[in-house]
Design a protein around this motif. Structure first.
Motif, mmCIF file in Angstrom:
data_model
loop_
_atom_site.group_PDB
_atom_site.id
_atom_site.type_symbol
_atom_site.label_atom_id
_atom_site.label_comp_id
_atom_site.label_asym_id
_atom_site.label_seq_id
_atom_site.Cartn_x
_atom_site.Cartn_y
_atom_site.Cartn_z
ATOM 1 N N THR A 1 0.612 -1.235 -0.059
ATOM 2 C CA THR A 1 0.074 -0.034 0.150
ATOM 3 C C THR A 1 0.816 1.272 -0.122
ATOM 4 N N ASN B 1 3.840 1.681 -1.196
ATOM 5 C CA ASN B 1 4.459 1.673 -2.520
ATOM 6 C C ASN B 1 3.202 1.685 -3.479
ATOM 7 N N ASN B 2 2.247 1.923 -3.371
ATOM 8 C CA ASN B 2 1.312 1.771 -4.295
ATOM 9 C C ASN B 2 1.021 0.579 -5.420
#
Length: 123
Positions: free
Chosen positions: A100, A102-103
């Motif tokens: 999350t 680090n997308n």
């Protein structure tokens, strides 16, 4: 419900008076207050809650969870964990916090999450 059926029966049979209904779902207070029943209830409470049977409602809320709490993504050095192969020791929730942050996509099983992190760390 019993009263409802008594009304239906009175309507169907064209009766003028409703017969008396007794709610069978209510506990038998007289029976629950018998000494043998009271003693059995107290023994049960003591076997479950110990000597603190008066605090049974609060004791469940005070107990701490035995599960590990997920840490923030910043609490771990994911590069080091990836190099040493220790990512598998983390929980799925901990792995997802890194993803999350680090997308990265969160879908998949634990192995898929680990491989996604390894791919991201190696870049």
């Amino acid at each position: 419900l019993q009263r409802h059926y008594a009304i239906l029966q009175a309507i169907a049979l064209d009766e003028d008076e409703l017969r008396e209904t007794r709610d069978e779902t209510l506990p038998d207070e007289e029976g629950m207050n018998r000494p043998g029943v009271v003693k059995a209830i107290e023994e049960f409470k003591e076997s479950i809650y110990g000597d603190d049977s008066e605090e049974e409602s609060d004791s469940g809320a005070k107990e701490k969870s035995r599960k590990r709490k997920a840490a923030d993504a910043g609490d771990y050095d994911f590069v080091e964990l990836a190099k040493t192969g220790k990512l598998k020791d983390l929980t799925v929730v901990e792995l997802k916090t890194y993803l999350t942050a680090n997308n990265l996509p969160l879908s998949g099983k634990k192995d898929a999450l680990i491989s996604r992190i390894l791919t991201h760390v190696s870049k």
